[in-house]
Scaffold this active site. Sequence first.
Site, PDB file in Angstrom:
ATOM      1  N   ARG A 123       0.878  -1.172   0.000  1.00 31.00           N
ATOM      2  CA  ARG A 123       0.000   0.000   0.000  1.00 31.00           C
ATOM      3  C   ARG A 123       0.908   1.212   0.000  1.00 31.00           C
ATOM      4  O   ARG A 123       1.898   1.247   0.749  1.00 31.00           O
ATOM      5  CB  ARG A 123      -0.876   0.050   1.264  1.00 31.00           C
TER       6      ARG A 123
ATOM      7  N   GLU B 291      -3.083   7.496  -6.109  1.00 34.19           N
ATOM      8  CA  GLU B 291      -3.272   6.693  -7.335  1.00 34.19           C
ATOM      9  C   GLU B 291      -4.522   7.158  -8.067  1.00 34.19           C
ATOM     10  O   GLU B 291      -5.594   7.166  -7.467  1.00 34.19           O
ATOM     11  CB  GLU B 291      -3.426   5.213  -6.963  1.00 34.19           C
TER      12      GLU B 291
ATOM     13  N   HIS C 104      -0.659  -0.502  -9.857  1.00 37.14           N
ATOM     14  CA  HIS C 104      -1.409  -1.323  -8.890  1.00 37.14           C
ATOM     15  C   HIS C 104      -2.009  -2.562  -9.571  1.00 37.14           C
ATOM     16  O   HIS C 104      -3.227  -2.783  -9.553  1.00 37.14           O
ATOM     17  CB  HIS C 104      -2.505  -0.487  -8.213  1.00 37.14           C
TER      18      HIS C 104
HETATM   19  P1  NAD Z   1      -1.106 -11.307   5.731  1.00 38.74           P
HETATM   20  O1  NAD Z   1      -2.086 -10.835   6.740  1.00 38.74           O
HETATM   21  O2  NAD Z   1      -1.028 -12.742   5.384  1.00 38.74           O
HETATM   22  O3  NAD Z   1       0.380 -10.853   6.157  1.00 38.74           O
HETATM   23  C1  NAD Z   1       0.668  -9.614   6.735  1.00 38.74           C
HETATM   24  C2  NAD Z   1       1.799  -9.811   7.742  1.00 38.74           C
HETATM   25  O4  NAD Z   1       2.170  -8.499   8.225  1.00 38.74           O
HETATM   26  C3  NAD Z   1       1.393 -10.639   8.965  1.00 38.74           C
HETATM   27  O5  NAD Z   1       2.319 -11.670   9.181  1.00 38.74           O
HETATM   28  C4  NAD Z   1       1.376  -9.621  10.106  1.00 38.74           C
HETATM   29  O6  NAD Z   1       1.752 -10.182  11.359  1.00 38.74           O
HETATM   30  C5  NAD Z   1       2.401  -8.610   9.632  1.00 38.74           C
HETATM   31  N1  NAD Z   1       2.252  -7.292  10.261  1.00 38.74           N
HETATM   32  C6  NAD Z   1       1.120  -6.634  10.579  1.00 38.74           C
HETATM   33  N2  NAD Z   1       1.411  -5.436  11.143  1.00 38.74           N
HETATM   34  C7  NAD Z   1       2.765  -5.346  11.173  1.00 38.74           C
HETATM   35  C8  NAD Z   1       3.673  -4.366  11.653  1.00 38.74           C
HETATM   36  N3  NAD Z   1       3.261  -3.216  12.187  1.00 38.74           N
HETATM   37  N4  NAD Z   1       4.989  -4.618  11.543  1.00 38.74           N
HETATM   38  C9  NAD Z   1       5.445  -5.785  11.005  1.00 38.74           C
HETATM   39  N5  NAD Z   1       4.630  -6.759  10.546  1.00 38.74           N
HETATM   40  C10 NAD Z   1       3.305  -6.539  10.624  1.00 38.74           C
HETATM   41  O7  NAD Z   1      -1.400 -10.424   4.425  1.00 38.74           O
HETATM   42  P2  NAD Z   1      -1.010 -10.765   2.905  1.00 38.74           P
HETATM   43  O8  NAD Z   1      -2.074 -11.610   2.294  1.00 38.74           O
HETATM   44  O9  NAD Z   1       0.392 -11.220   2.857  1.00 38.74           O
HETATM   45  O10 NAD Z   1      -1.166  -9.321   2.252  1.00 38.74           O
HETATM   46  C11 NAD Z   1      -0.367  -8.241   2.697  1.00 38.74           C
HETATM   47  C12 NAD Z   1      -0.833  -6.944   2.056  1.00 38.74           C
HETATM   48  O11 NAD Z   1      -0.537  -6.950   0.657  1.00 38.74           O
HETATM   49  C13 NAD Z   1      -2.350  -6.685   2.073  1.00 38.74           C
HETATM   50  O12 NAD Z   1      -2.797  -6.204   3.334  1.00 38.74           O
HETATM   51  C14 NAD Z   1      -2.500  -5.649   0.991  1.00 38.74           C
HETATM   52  O13 NAD Z   1      -2.321  -4.362   1.528  1.00 38.74           O
HETATM   53  C15 NAD Z   1      -1.323  -5.950   0.045  1.00 38.74           C
HETATM   54  N6  NAD Z   1      -1.802  -6.418  -1.276  1.00 38.74           N
HETATM   55  C16 NAD Z   1      -1.490  -5.676  -2.389  1.00 38.74           C
HETATM   56  C17 NAD Z   1      -1.963  -6.078  -3.633  1.00 38.74           C
HETATM   57  C18 NAD Z   1      -1.639  -5.310  -4.895  1.00 38.74           C
HETATM   58  O14 NAD Z   1      -2.413  -5.334  -5.847  1.00 38.74           O
HETATM   59  N7  NAD Z   1      -0.513  -4.615  -4.988  1.00 38.74           N
HETATM   60  C19 NAD Z   1      -2.756  -7.227  -3.746  1.00 38.74           C
HETATM   61  C20 NAD Z   1      -3.030  -7.969  -2.610  1.00 38.74           C
HETATM   62  C21 NAD Z   1      -2.542  -7.552  -1.375  1.00 38.74           C
END
Ligand code: NAD
Length: 293
Positions: free
Chosen positions: A218, A245, A266
Amino acid sequence: MIDNLTKYGFEVNYQPGIQRDQLLKMVADYDVLVFRGRMRVDKELIDLGSNLKILARYGVGLDNVDVDYAISKGIAVVNVPTASTVSVAELTMALILSLFRNLYYVIHSVKTGLWPKGEFVGRELNGKKLGIIGFGRIGGRVAYYGRAFGMKILAYDVRNVSRELRDVEGVQVDLTELLSECDVITLHVPLTPSTYRMLNDKTLSFIREGSFLTNVNRGEVIDTAALIKHLDRLGGVALDVLEEEPPRSELMAKLVEHPKVIVTPHIGSETVEAMDRLADELIHNILEVIRWL
Ligand code: NAD
Protein backbone atom coordinates in the site's frame (compact mmCIF):
# COMPACT_ATOMS: atom_id res chain seq x y z
CA MET A 1 -18.17 -12.75 -11.81
CA ILE A 2 -21.29 -10.81 -12.87
CA ASP A 3 -22.59 -13.84 -14.85
CA ASN A 4 -22.03 -16.12 -11.88
CA LEU A 5 -23.76 -13.75 -9.46
CA THR A 6 -26.72 -13.59 -11.85
CA LYS A 7 -26.74 -17.40 -12.07
CA TYR A 8 -27.10 -17.54 -8.30
CA GLY A 9 -30.17 -15.29 -8.56
CA PHE A 10 -28.61 -11.92 -7.66
CA GLU A 11 -29.89 -8.83 -9.43
CA VAL A 12 -26.61 -7.11 -10.25
CA ASN A 13 -25.95 -3.43 -10.87
CA TYR A 14 -22.35 -3.34 -12.14
CA GLN A 15 -20.84 0.15 -11.95
CA PRO A 16 -17.03 -0.13 -11.90
CA GLY A 17 -16.41 3.61 -12.35
CA ILE A 18 -19.03 4.82 -9.86
CA GLN A 19 -18.19 7.96 -7.89
CA ARG A 20 -18.68 8.12 -4.14
CA ASP A 21 -21.49 10.72 -4.24
CA GLN A 22 -23.46 8.53 -6.71
CA LEU A 23 -22.96 5.47 -4.52
CA LEU A 24 -24.08 7.34 -1.39
CA LYS A 25 -27.36 8.18 -3.16
CA MET A 26 -28.16 4.60 -4.19
CA VAL A 27 -26.55 2.34 -1.55
CA ALA A 28 -29.81 2.07 0.44
CA ASP A 29 -31.29 -0.07 -2.38
CA TYR A 30 -28.77 -2.90 -1.99
CA ASP A 31 -28.33 -5.93 0.28
CA VAL A 32 -24.74 -6.66 -0.82
CA LEU A 33 -22.05 -4.17 -1.80
CA VAL A 34 -19.09 -5.58 -3.76
CA PHE A 35 -16.17 -3.13 -4.01
CA ARG A 36 -12.43 -2.87 -4.57
CA GLY A 37 -9.78 -0.86 -2.73
CA ARG A 38 -10.71 2.49 -4.31
CA MET A 39 -14.03 2.93 -2.47
CA ARG A 40 -13.94 4.21 1.14
CA VAL A 41 -16.53 2.16 3.02
CA ASP A 42 -16.83 4.34 6.11
CA LYS A 43 -19.51 5.19 8.70
CA GLU A 44 -21.30 7.60 6.33
CA LEU A 45 -21.67 4.99 3.59
CA ILE A 46 -22.59 2.22 6.03
CA ASP A 47 -25.25 4.41 7.71
CA LEU A 48 -26.80 5.24 4.33
CA GLY A 49 -26.83 1.55 3.36
CA SER A 50 -29.88 0.85 5.50
CA ASN A 51 -30.52 -2.53 3.81
CA LEU A 52 -26.90 -3.67 3.63
CA LYS A 53 -26.26 -7.17 4.93
CA ILE A 54 -22.87 -7.95 3.39
CA LEU A 55 -19.85 -5.83 2.47
CA ALA A 56 -17.77 -7.88 0.03
CA ARG A 57 -14.24 -6.67 -0.70
CA TYR A 58 -13.00 -7.96 -4.07
CA GLY A 59 -9.42 -8.37 -2.83
CA VAL A 60 -7.37 -8.75 0.35
CA GLY A 61 -6.85 -5.39 2.08
CA LEU A 62 -9.63 -4.13 4.35
CA ASP A 63 -7.88 -0.82 5.09
CA ASN A 64 -10.60 1.07 3.17
CA VAL A 65 -13.41 -0.46 5.30
CA ASP A 66 -14.60 0.46 8.79
CA VAL A 67 -14.92 -3.21 9.69
CA ASP A 68 -15.73 -2.70 13.40
CA TYR A 69 -18.51 -0.24 12.62
CA ALA A 70 -20.03 -2.53 9.95
CA ILE A 71 -20.04 -5.44 12.37
CA SER A 72 -21.58 -3.27 15.13
CA LYS A 73 -24.45 -2.59 12.70
CA GLY A 74 -24.90 -6.32 12.04
CA ILE A 75 -23.34 -6.18 8.57
CA ALA A 76 -21.01 -9.03 7.61
CA VAL A 77 -17.67 -8.17 5.99
CA VAL A 78 -16.05 -10.69 3.64
CA ASN A 79 -12.86 -10.50 1.61
CA VAL A 80 -10.67 -12.90 -0.35
CA PRO A 81 -7.41 -13.25 1.56
CA THR A 82 -5.57 -15.89 -0.48
CA ALA A 83 -6.67 -15.49 -4.11
CA SER A 84 -3.97 -13.03 -5.15
CA THR A 85 -1.06 -14.22 -2.98
CA VAL A 86 0.86 -15.94 -5.81
CA SER A 87 0.26 -13.12 -8.32
CA VAL A 88 1.45 -10.41 -5.92
CA ALA A 89 4.50 -12.45 -4.92
CA GLU A 90 5.35 -13.12 -8.57
CA LEU A 91 5.05 -9.41 -9.40
CA THR A 92 7.37 -8.66 -6.49
CA MET A 93 10.01 -10.96 -7.96
CA ALA A 94 9.47 -9.47 -11.44
CA LEU A 95 10.08 -5.99 -10.01
CA ILE A 96 13.16 -7.09 -8.06
CA LEU A 97 14.59 -8.71 -11.21
CA SER A 98 13.77 -5.57 -13.22
CA LEU A 99 15.68 -3.46 -10.71
CA PHE A 100 18.67 -5.79 -10.56
CA ARG A 101 18.97 -6.05 -14.37
CA ASN A 102 17.80 -2.52 -15.34
CA LEU A 103 15.16 -4.17 -17.49
CA TYR A 104 13.03 -1.06 -17.92
CA TYR A 105 15.93 0.87 -19.44
CA VAL A 106 17.38 -1.88 -21.61
CA ILE A 107 14.03 -2.87 -23.12
CA HIS A 108 13.03 0.74 -23.66
CA SER A 109 16.39 1.54 -25.32
CA VAL A 110 16.10 -1.31 -27.82
CA LYS A 111 12.53 -0.23 -28.66
CA THR A 112 13.85 3.23 -29.50
CA GLY A 113 16.43 1.82 -31.92
CA LEU A 114 19.44 1.65 -29.59
CA TRP A 115 21.54 -1.41 -28.69
CA PRO A 116 22.93 -0.51 -25.26
CA LYS A 117 25.13 -3.56 -24.74
CA GLY A 118 27.59 -2.95 -21.91
CA GLU A 119 25.80 0.19 -20.69
CA PHE A 120 23.50 -1.34 -18.09
CA VAL A 121 25.52 -3.91 -16.18
CA GLY A 122 23.21 -5.58 -13.65
CA ARG A 123 23.51 -7.61 -10.46
CA GLU A 124 22.72 -11.24 -9.59
CA LEU A 125 20.11 -12.10 -6.97
CA ASN A 126 22.11 -15.15 -5.93
CA GLY A 127 23.76 -14.66 -2.53
CA LYS A 128 22.06 -11.30 -1.85
CA LYS A 129 20.07 -10.57 1.31
CA LEU A 130 16.32 -10.22 0.80
CA GLY A 131 14.55 -8.34 3.61
CA ILE A 132 10.84 -9.04 3.92
CA ILE A 133 8.76 -6.67 6.06
CA GLY A 134 5.54 -8.53 6.94
CA PHE A 135 6.01 -12.30 6.75
CA GLY A 136 2.41 -13.34 6.06
CA ARG A 137 0.92 -15.03 3.01
CA ILE A 138 2.57 -12.83 0.36
CA GLY A 139 5.79 -12.23 2.29
CA GLY A 140 6.13 -15.98 2.86
CA ARG A 141 5.69 -16.71 -0.83
CA VAL A 142 8.24 -14.05 -1.79
CA ALA A 143 10.70 -15.70 0.64
CA TYR A 144 10.16 -19.04 -1.09
CA TYR A 145 10.83 -17.51 -4.53
CA GLY A 146 13.79 -15.52 -3.21
CA ARG A 147 15.28 -18.67 -1.71
CA ALA A 148 14.93 -20.41 -5.09
CA PHE A 149 17.10 -17.62 -6.52
CA GLY A 150 19.76 -18.33 -3.87
CA MET A 151 18.93 -15.29 -1.73
CA LYS A 152 19.36 -15.14 2.05
CA ILE A 153 16.08 -14.35 3.76
CA LEU A 154 15.66 -11.87 6.64
CA ALA A 155 12.16 -11.10 7.89
CA TYR A 156 10.61 -8.53 10.20
CA ASP A 157 7.14 -9.16 11.58
CA VAL A 158 5.25 -8.29 14.76
CA ARG A 159 4.42 -12.00 15.13
CA ASN A 160 6.99 -14.64 15.96
CA VAL A 161 7.52 -16.15 12.50
CA SER A 162 10.74 -18.06 13.16
CA ARG A 163 9.00 -21.43 12.65
CA GLU A 164 7.52 -20.32 9.32
CA LEU A 165 10.96 -19.08 8.27
CA ARG A 166 12.56 -22.49 8.81
CA ASP A 167 11.59 -23.80 5.36
CA VAL A 168 13.52 -21.01 3.66
CA GLU A 169 16.32 -21.03 6.24
CA GLY A 170 15.46 -17.43 7.00
CA VAL A 171 15.98 -15.45 10.18
CA GLN A 172 13.68 -13.09 12.03
CA VAL A 173 15.29 -9.73 12.81
CA ASP A 174 14.18 -6.30 14.01
CA LEU A 175 13.31 -3.57 11.56
CA THR A 176 16.54 -1.61 11.96
CA GLU A 177 18.67 -4.69 11.35
CA LEU A 178 16.64 -5.67 8.30
CA LEU A 179 16.89 -2.19 6.78
CA SER A 180 20.60 -1.83 7.42
CA GLU A 181 21.60 -5.38 6.35
CA CYS A 182 19.60 -6.16 3.22
CA ASP A 183 20.41 -5.67 -0.45
CA VAL A 184 16.74 -5.57 -1.34
CA ILE A 185 13.81 -4.76 0.93
CA THR A 186 10.21 -5.62 0.15
CA LEU A 187 7.05 -4.59 2.01
CA HIS A 188 4.15 -6.98 2.71
CA VAL A 189 2.34 -5.63 5.79
CA PRO A 190 -1.34 -4.63 5.84
CA LEU A 191 -2.05 -0.89 6.02
CA THR A 192 -2.91 -0.14 9.66
CA PRO A 193 -2.12 2.76 12.01
CA SER A 194 1.06 0.91 13.01
CA THR A 195 2.28 0.47 9.42
CA TYR A 196 1.24 3.90 8.11
CA ARG A 197 4.49 5.49 6.84
CA MET A 198 6.59 2.87 8.64
CA LEU A 199 9.23 3.80 6.09
CA ASN A 200 9.82 7.47 6.83
CA ASP A 201 12.80 9.81 6.94
CA LYS A 202 14.23 8.07 10.01
CA THR A 203 13.72 4.44 8.97
CA LEU A 204 14.70 5.06 5.33
CA SER A 205 18.01 6.45 6.58
CA PHE A 206 18.87 2.96 7.94
CA ILE A 207 18.81 1.49 4.41
CA ARG A 208 22.33 0.95 3.06
CA GLU A 209 23.54 2.98 0.11
CA GLY A 210 22.83 1.13 -3.15
CA SER A 211 20.14 -1.16 -1.73
CA PHE A 212 16.86 -1.69 -3.57
CA LEU A 213 13.29 -1.28 -2.34
CA THR A 214 9.96 -2.60 -3.63
CA ASN A 215 6.44 -1.81 -2.48
CA VAL A 216 3.56 -3.90 -3.86
CA ASN A 217 1.70 -3.38 -0.64
CA ARG A 218 0.00 0.00 0.00
CA GLY A 219 1.43 3.40 -0.94
CA GLU A 220 0.78 4.83 2.52
CA VAL A 221 3.31 2.47 4.11
CA ILE A 222 6.07 4.75 2.72
CA ASP A 223 6.27 8.51 3.28
CA THR A 224 6.60 9.70 -0.34
CA ALA A 225 8.38 12.99 0.44
CA ALA A 226 10.93 11.17 2.60
CA LEU A 227 11.48 8.51 -0.07
CA ILE A 228 12.21 11.18 -2.68
CA LYS A 229 14.78 12.66 -0.29
CA HIS A 230 16.57 9.28 -0.03
CA LEU A 231 16.38 8.24 -3.70
CA ASP A 232 19.87 9.34 -4.66
CA ARG A 233 21.37 7.01 -2.05
CA LEU A 234 19.30 3.98 -3.06
CA GLY A 235 20.08 1.56 -5.89
CA GLY A 236 16.53 1.69 -7.22
CA VAL A 237 12.90 1.56 -6.17
CA ALA A 238 9.99 -0.37 -7.74
CA LEU A 239 6.44 0.49 -6.74
CA ASP A 240 3.10 -1.09 -7.63
CA VAL A 241 1.29 1.23 -5.21
CA LEU A 242 1.47 4.94 -4.46
CA GLU A 243 0.14 7.27 -1.79
CA GLU A 244 -1.84 8.93 -4.58
CA GLU A 245 -3.27 6.69 -7.33
CA PRO A 246 -3.19 7.68 -10.13
CA PRO A 247 -0.32 10.09 -9.42
CA ARG A 248 -1.36 13.67 -10.19
CA SER A 249 0.40 15.97 -7.72
CA GLU A 250 3.80 17.57 -8.22
CA LEU A 251 5.22 15.44 -5.41
CA MET A 252 4.07 12.23 -7.13
CA ALA A 253 5.48 13.43 -10.48
CA LYS A 254 8.87 13.88 -8.77
CA LEU A 255 8.72 10.27 -7.61
CA VAL A 256 7.32 8.62 -10.73
CA GLU A 257 9.62 10.48 -13.14
CA HIS A 258 12.78 9.89 -11.10
CA PRO A 259 15.24 7.73 -13.11
CA LYS A 260 15.76 5.36 -10.18
CA VAL A 261 12.05 4.61 -9.81
CA ILE A 262 9.88 2.20 -11.78
CA VAL A 263 6.12 2.13 -11.22
CA THR A 264 3.38 -0.28 -12.21
CA PRO A 265 -0.27 0.82 -11.87
CA HIS A 266 -1.41 -1.32 -8.89
CA ILE A 267 -1.56 -4.54 -10.91
CA GLY A 268 -0.53 -6.96 -8.14
CA SER A 269 -3.72 -9.03 -8.40
CA GLU A 270 -4.30 -8.51 -12.09
CA THR A 271 -3.66 -11.93 -13.55
CA VAL A 272 -6.23 -14.20 -15.19
CA GLU A 273 -5.69 -16.80 -12.46
CA ALA A 274 -5.96 -14.43 -9.49
CA MET A 275 -9.02 -12.68 -10.91
CA ASP A 276 -10.79 -16.01 -11.52
CA ARG A 277 -10.00 -17.12 -7.97
CA LEU A 278 -11.05 -13.75 -6.55
CA ALA A 279 -14.44 -13.95 -8.24
CA ASP A 280 -15.10 -17.60 -7.34
CA GLU A 281 -14.00 -17.25 -3.72
CA LEU A 282 -15.83 -13.97 -3.15
CA ILE A 283 -19.11 -15.45 -4.44
CA HIS A 284 -18.52 -18.51 -2.25
CA ASN A 285 -17.99 -16.27 0.80
CA ILE A 286 -21.10 -14.19 0.05
CA LEU A 287 -23.20 -17.36 -0.30
CA GLU A 288 -21.78 -18.72 2.97
CA VAL A 289 -22.97 -15.60 4.81
CA ILE A 290 -26.37 -15.73 3.13
CA ARG A 291 -26.84 -19.32 4.35
CA TRP A 292 -26.72 -17.98 7.92
CA LEU A 293 -29.00 -14.93 7.42
P1 NAD B 1 -1.11 -11.31 5.73
O1 NAD B 1 -2.09 -10.83 6.74
O2 NAD B 1 -1.03 -12.74 5.38
O3 NAD B 1 0.38 -10.85 6.16
C1 NAD B 1 0.67 -9.61 6.73
C2 NAD B 1 1.80 -9.81 7.74
O4 NAD B 1 2.17 -8.50 8.23
C3 NAD B 1 1.39 -10.64 8.96
O5 NAD B 1 2.32 -11.67 9.18
C4 NAD B 1 1.38 -9.62 10.11
O6 NAD B 1 1.75 -10.18 11.36
C5 NAD B 1 2.40 -8.61 9.63
N1 NAD B 1 2.25 -7.29 10.26
C6 NAD B 1 1.12 -6.63 10.58
N2 NAD B 1 1.41 -5.44 11.14
C7 NAD B 1 2.77 -5.35 11.17
C8 NAD B 1 3.67 -4.37 11.65
N3 NAD B 1 3.26 -3.22 12.19
N4 NAD B 1 4.99 -4.62 11.54
C9 NAD B 1 5.44 -5.78 11.00
N5 NAD B 1 4.63 -6.76 10.55
C10 NAD B 1 3.30 -6.54 10.62
O7 NAD B 1 -1.40 -10.42 4.43
P2 NAD B 1 -1.01 -10.77 2.91
O8 NAD B 1 -2.07 -11.61 2.29
O9 NAD B 1 0.39 -11.22 2.86
O10 NAD B 1 -1.17 -9.32 2.25
C11 NAD B 1 -0.37 -8.24 2.70
C12 NAD B 1 -0.83 -6.94 2.06
O11 NAD B 1 -0.54 -6.95 0.66
C13 NAD B 1 -2.35 -6.69 2.07
O12 NAD B 1 -2.80 -6.20 3.33
C14 NAD B 1 -2.50 -5.65 0.99
O13 NAD B 1 -2.32 -4.36 1.53
C15 NAD B 1 -1.32 -5.95 0.04
N6 NAD B 1 -1.80 -6.42 -1.28
C16 NAD B 1 -1.49 -5.68 -2.39
C17 NAD B 1 -1.96 -6.08 -3.63
C18 NAD B 1 -1.64 -5.31 -4.89
O14 NAD B 1 -2.41 -5.33 -5.85
N7 NAD B 1 -0.51 -4.62 -4.99
C19 NAD B 1 -2.76 -7.23 -3.75
C20 NAD B 1 -3.03 -7.97 -2.61
C21 NAD B 1 -2.54 -7.55 -1.38
